[in-house]
Design an enzyme around this catalytic site. Sequence first.
Site, short mmCIF file in Angstrom:
data_model
loop_
_atom_site.label_atom_id
_atom_site.label_comp_id
_atom_site.label_asym_id
_atom_site.label_seq_id
_atom_site.Cartn_x
_atom_site.Cartn_y
_atom_site.Cartn_z
N LEU A 76 0.82 -1.22 0.00
CA LEU A 76 0.00 0.00 0.00
C LEU A 76 0.85 1.27 0.00
O LEU A 76 2.01 1.26 0.42
CB LEU A 76 -0.94 0.00 1.21
CG LEU A 76 -0.34 0.10 2.62
CD1 LEU A 76 0.06 1.51 3.02
CD2 LEU A 76 -1.34 -0.43 3.61
N GLU B 48 0.91 5.10 1.52
CA GLU B 48 0.28 5.99 2.48
C GLU B 48 -0.41 7.10 1.71
O GLU B 48 0.08 7.55 0.68
CB GLU B 48 1.33 6.57 3.44
CG GLU B 48 1.75 5.54 4.46
CD GLU B 48 2.88 6.01 5.37
OE1 GLU B 48 3.03 7.22 5.56
OE2 GLU B 48 3.61 5.15 5.88
N PHE C 189 6.37 7.45 -11.10
CA PHE C 189 7.61 7.57 -10.30
C PHE C 189 8.73 8.24 -11.10
O PHE C 189 9.91 8.01 -10.84
CB PHE C 189 8.05 6.21 -9.75
CG PHE C 189 7.27 5.82 -8.53
CD1 PHE C 189 7.82 5.96 -7.27
CD2 PHE C 189 5.97 5.37 -8.64
CE1 PHE C 189 7.09 5.65 -6.14
CE2 PHE C 189 5.22 5.06 -7.51
CZ PHE C 189 5.78 5.19 -6.26
N HIS D 36 8.86 11.68 -11.26
CA HIS D 36 8.67 13.08 -10.91
C HIS D 36 9.84 13.54 -10.05
O HIS D 36 10.03 13.03 -8.95
CB HIS D 36 7.36 13.26 -10.13
CG HIS D 36 6.18 12.71 -10.86
ND1 HIS D 36 5.65 13.32 -11.98
CD2 HIS D 36 5.46 11.58 -10.68
CE1 HIS D 36 4.65 12.60 -12.44
NE2 HIS D 36 4.53 11.53 -11.67
N CYS E 124 9.50 3.44 4.05
CA CYS E 124 9.81 2.21 3.31
C CYS E 124 11.06 2.30 2.43
O CYS E 124 12.03 1.58 2.68
CB CYS E 124 8.60 1.80 2.48
SG CYS E 124 7.22 1.28 3.50
N LYS F 23 14.65 2.67 4.20
CA LYS F 23 15.07 1.53 5.04
C LYS F 23 15.12 0.24 4.24
O LYS F 23 15.96 -0.62 4.50
CB LYS F 23 14.17 1.39 6.27
CG LYS F 23 12.84 0.72 6.01
CD LYS F 23 12.15 0.29 7.29
CE LYS F 23 10.74 -0.21 7.05
NZ LYS F 23 10.62 -1.49 6.38
N1 LIG Z 1 3.77 2.35 5.91
C1 LIG Z 1 3.76 1.87 4.67
O1 LIG Z 1 3.47 2.59 3.70
C2 LIG Z 1 4.11 0.43 4.43
C3 LIG Z 1 3.79 -0.13 3.19
C4 LIG Z 1 4.11 -1.47 2.96
C5 LIG Z 1 4.76 -2.20 3.93
N2 LIG Z 1 5.09 -1.61 5.12
C6 LIG Z 1 5.76 -2.45 6.13
O2 LIG Z 1 4.79 -2.85 7.08
C7 LIG Z 1 5.35 -2.90 8.40
C8 LIG Z 1 4.60 -1.98 9.33
O3 LIG Z 1 4.75 -0.66 8.85
P1 LIG Z 1 3.85 0.54 9.41
O4 LIG Z 1 4.18 1.74 8.58
O5 LIG Z 1 2.45 0.11 9.55
O6 LIG Z 1 4.49 0.70 10.86
P2 LIG Z 1 3.99 1.62 12.05
O7 LIG Z 1 5.20 2.08 12.75
O8 LIG Z 1 2.99 2.62 11.57
O9 LIG Z 1 3.18 0.60 12.99
C9 LIG Z 1 3.77 -0.46 13.65
C10 LIG Z 1 2.95 -0.75 14.90
O10 LIG Z 1 3.45 -1.92 15.51
C11 LIG Z 1 3.33 -1.74 16.91
N3 LIG Z 1 4.21 -2.69 17.60
C12 LIG Z 1 5.55 -2.67 17.72
N4 LIG Z 1 5.99 -3.73 18.42
C13 LIG Z 1 4.88 -4.43 18.75
C14 LIG Z 1 4.67 -5.64 19.46
N5 LIG Z 1 5.68 -6.33 19.98
N6 LIG Z 1 3.41 -6.08 19.61
C15 LIG Z 1 2.38 -5.39 19.09
N7 LIG Z 1 2.51 -4.25 18.39
C16 LIG Z 1 3.75 -3.78 18.23
C17 LIG Z 1 3.72 -0.31 17.12
O11 LIG Z 1 3.30 0.15 18.38
C18 LIG Z 1 3.03 0.36 15.94
O12 LIG Z 1 1.73 0.78 16.30
C19 LIG Z 1 6.83 -2.53 8.20
O13 LIG Z 1 7.56 -3.71 8.03
C20 LIG Z 1 6.82 -1.73 6.92
O14 LIG Z 1 8.05 -1.79 6.25
C21 LIG Z 1 4.76 -0.33 5.39
#
Ligand SMILES: NC(=O)c1ccc[n+]([C@@H]2O[C@H](COP(=O)([O-])OP(=O)(O)OC[C@H]3O[C@@H](n4cnc5c(N)ncnc54)[C@H](O)[C@@H]3O)[C@@H](O)[C@H]2O)c1
Length: 434
Positions: free
Chosen positions: A154, A156, A253, A255, A264, A267
């Site tokens: 996804l 954001e 992509f 731009h 993402c 990292k």
């Molecule tokens: N944000 C994006 O656009 C996106 C898109 C695709 C994939 N991802 C991947 O998805 C994963 C999550 O990303 P995100 O942006 O949602 O992260 P985020 O930081 O918004 O949310 C992570 C959540 O996990 C919780 N957490 C941490 N440790 C925990 C535990 N032990 N038990 C329960 N909850 C716990 C945190 O409190 C937090 O609320 C990452 O690996 C990221 O790379 C993110």
Amino acid sequence: MFKIAVIGTGYVGLTTGIGLANFGCSILCMDIQEDKISNLNKGIMPFYEPGMEEALKVNMACNRLNFSTKIAEGIEWAEVVFIAVGTPQGIKGKADLSAVMNVAELIGKSLNGYKIIVTKSTVPVGTNEKIKEVISSFNTKKHDFDIVSNPEFLREGRALYDFYHPDRVVVGTDNPRPVETIRRIYRPLYLNEIPFVFTDIRTSELIKYSCNSFLAMKVAFINEISRLCDAVGADVSKIAYAMGKDGRIGGKFLHPGPGFGGSCFPKDTEAMKMFAEEVNVDVSIINAIIQSNNTQKEYMVEKIKKRFARLKGIQLGILGLAFKSETDDIRESPAVFVVKRLIEEGAVLRVYDPQATENAKLVLGEKVFYAINEYDAIINADGLVILTEWNQFRNLDLLKIASLMRGKMFFDYRNIYDMAEVENSSLIYEGIGR
Ligand SMILES: NC(=O)c1ccc[n+]([C@@H]2O[C@H](COP(=O)([O-])OP(=O)(O)OC[C@H]3O[C@@H](n4cnc5c(N)ncnc54)[C@H](O)[C@@H]3O)[C@@H](O)[C@H]2O)c1
């Protein structure tokens, strides 16, 4: 109706929870952050994401979506457990898997029957095998379980739309047993003929990193071309347009901007570099993407420095702090990088972002003045710098801006303005690669 626990209620976990609740599943979203869960139970979103609060309330009202901090109990209740915790950049750029492994331990301890564990978090190749090992080592009663890798793609700002309209769904398994359940959970997507890629777990893990690195490469590439354009007097907008018309390349992509950021691309490229090093594979393209993006961020500051004899005491109005529009996320935001560098150079900043100000305050503190809107940010400024492409910055009243500023510099670091239009308002336009 499947009983699904989602562990980690961030951008990915909450989107997954709401999306699957809309598909008719019974969802329990869980997190270790008490205040986040307590607010969600009141229908309050932890972050800004268009359309999500309404969807949250609808599904809560139907009792398909619930929130809890009692994670062990939630795992016991569920048939399927999604892991959606963060995997931030750790030591030397490696992915920090501590949250994932903590969750794996808890799952192992809480198994009370067969369950499917689905990893949504982005994890380096081999991680799901480690998750399996950790679960097994705490699974003293030897209950059956299967691991599925189901990476998330996804964006954001369009998270729910992307959940319902993914370009594809990737499902990695090393065992056919969980496949039918996953297919049934995602049945509405399946019926809509969304492509499903069924593969092994390692391939699934690497698909996610390959996609993000490729997209980061496109951004870094066009940014590099924009620097070349500045040097030789060519127009990157026309180049990107012409390139995009080539079906083999595609226009997305391409731009130019102040560099890629967010939670993402930075990292994930770093993590990919690290796990490639561990298996002695030379990924020179990945290294170049990272390097090139760092150059672009610093180049934004250099362009401003060139326009002023010295930055000390120069007042700049900053429009945008989020790493992109339609989100309040400032993780690895190039806008925040530029702001920090300008502060180091002694510039005085008035900043404005429609959604990200509260998050920015946590990292910038008192070092900048937080304006109440875009015009407040540029009062008496020597220059204005657009760093995030929010729609509301696309149609600024240029004559009003010229009258409110004391200087004339208009740095359009998202190339969203027509140069002639800006210069007709007696401002001096500086875009990227134009
Ligand atoms: N944000 C994006 O656009 C996106 C898109 C695709 C994939 N991802 C991947 O998805 C994963 C999550 O990303 P995100 O942006 O949602 O992260 P985020 O930081 O918004 O949310 C992570 C959540 O996990 C919780 N957490 C941490 N440790 C925990 C535990 N032990 N038990 C329960 N909850 C716990 C945190 O409190 C937090 O609320 C990452 O690996 C990221 O790379 C993110």
